[in-house]
Write a protein that holds these residues in place. Structure first.
Motif, short mmCIF file in Angstrom:
data_model
loop_
_atom_site.label_atom_id
_atom_site.label_comp_id
_atom_site.label_asym_id
_atom_site.label_seq_id
_atom_site.Cartn_x
_atom_site.Cartn_y
_atom_site.Cartn_z
N THR A 32 0.81 -1.08 -0.01
CA THR A 32 -0.04 0.07 -0.16
C THR A 32 0.96 1.37 0.03
O THR A 32 0.79 1.90 0.84
N THR A 33 1.49 1.53 -1.07
CA THR A 33 2.35 2.55 -1.22
C THR A 33 1.89 3.72 -2.17
O THR A 33 0.73 3.43 -2.56
N GLY A 40 -3.98 10.50 -3.68
CA GLY A 40 -4.96 10.04 -3.09
C GLY A 40 -4.90 8.35 -3.66
O GLY A 40 -5.87 7.68 -2.98
N GLN A 41 -4.30 7.74 -4.61
CA GLN A 41 -4.11 6.39 -4.95
C GLN A 41 -2.79 5.99 -4.43
O GLN A 41 -2.14 6.64 -4.34
N THR A 42 -3.10 4.50 -4.43
CA THR A 42 -2.07 3.88 -3.90
C THR A 42 -1.71 2.47 -4.78
O THR A 42 -2.57 2.22 -5.77
N ILE A 43 -0.43 2.25 -4.76
CA ILE A 43 0.01 0.94 -5.48
C ILE A 43 -0.07 -0.19 -4.47
O ILE A 43 0.49 0.04 -3.29
N GLU A 44 -0.78 -1.38 -4.81
CA GLU A 44 -0.91 -2.41 -3.83
C GLU A 44 0.26 -2.91 -3.21
O GLU A 44 0.63 -3.06 -1.95
N HIS A 45 1.40 -3.33 -4.12
CA HIS A 45 2.39 -3.98 -3.62
C HIS A 45 3.81 -3.75 -4.70
O HIS A 45 3.41 -3.58 -5.59
N VAL A 46 4.98 -3.60 -3.93
CA VAL A 46 6.07 -3.50 -4.82
C VAL A 46 6.98 -4.49 -4.05
O VAL A 46 7.33 -4.38 -2.94
N ALA A 47 7.61 -5.50 -4.92
CA ALA A 47 8.51 -6.44 -4.57
C ALA A 47 9.86 -6.14 -5.15
O ALA A 47 9.89 -6.07 -6.24
N ILE A 48 10.93 -6.39 -4.04
CA ILE A 48 12.05 -5.91 -4.57
C ILE A 48 13.06 -7.19 -4.21
O ILE A 48 13.02 -7.62 -2.82
N GLY A 49 13.67 -7.63 -5.15
CA GLY A 49 14.47 -9.18 -4.89
C GLY A 49 15.36 -9.23 -5.75
O GLY A 49 15.70 -8.45 -6.76
#
Length: 214
Positions: A32-33, A40-49
């Protein structure tokens, strides 16, 4: 991430469970970034690997209502926003994926993975980031995408007012300094007069000398 249903029970998000389970494989997650460019809008998930930076979106309310392929437009927009934040050498490692419940067909051209296979799909990505890069990139994105942090105001220096608009202060003129008087010349004889006088004085001596000789 968990939600509370009307009966008081806890409903766990299967996508969050799948993503957080990858911590033992060198992955770090942001949930929830902030969505840069869309207040007012969000990005659900960001995965870093090891497999790079992956924007994990879930199809729901769209910000591109007029697009023919709304999920694809949303995912492409969110992925571009995250790509613009990372260093140029890491931008090619950023990608996006749309996650749907198992057995759900998503009418979109975006890359789609169901929640049951999301973790396995991430671990099969070709390694593009070292462990140190994963730590650095995830910490940087956590700071940039923090939805709580208020944007830092930057004071813009204002130009100085034009000279014509500034109040004019008349400075007093310095007192006039009188010029020193020219040195007086002592009265004296002109050159011609001096020669005549000198000749008159010398003439008797010349005459006397001639008389002495003769």
């Amino acid at each position: 991430m968990s939600m509370t249903n009307p009966s008081g029970g806890t409903v766990t998000d299967p996508v969050v469970v799948a993503l957080d389970g990858l911590s033992t494989h060198g992955w770090r997650m942001l949930h929830t970034t902030r969505w840069p460019g869309h207040p007012g809008q969000t990005i659900e998930h960001v995965a870093i690997g090891p497999g790079g930076v992956v924007v994990v979106a879930v199809p729901h309310t769209t910000v591109h209502d007029e697009a023919l392929d709304e999920p694809q437009e949303d995912l492409a927009c969110a992925t571009s926003a995250v790509t613009a934040l990372v260093a140029p050498r890491h931008r090619r490692s950023v990608r996006g994926v749309l996650v749907v419940p198992p057995g759900v067909e998503a009418p979109t051209l975006a890359e789609v993975v169901d929640s049951e296979h999301l973790a396995g799909w991430l671990t099969t990505l070709d390694p593009v980031l070292s462990p140190l890069e994963v730590v650095l990139v995830s910490a940087y994105l956590r700071d940039k995408l923090d939805p709580v942090a208020a944007p830092r105001a930057t004071r813009v220096p204002q130009p100085a007012p034009p000279v014509d608009d500034a109040p004019t202060v008349e400075e007093p003129e310095p007192p006039a300094v009188p010029e020193p008087p020219a040195p007086r010349r002592r009265p004296g004889l002109s050159r011609r007069t001096a020669l005549i006088v000198a000749a008159g004085l010398a003439l008797p001596w010349v005459v006397a000398g001639l008389l002495y000789l003769f």
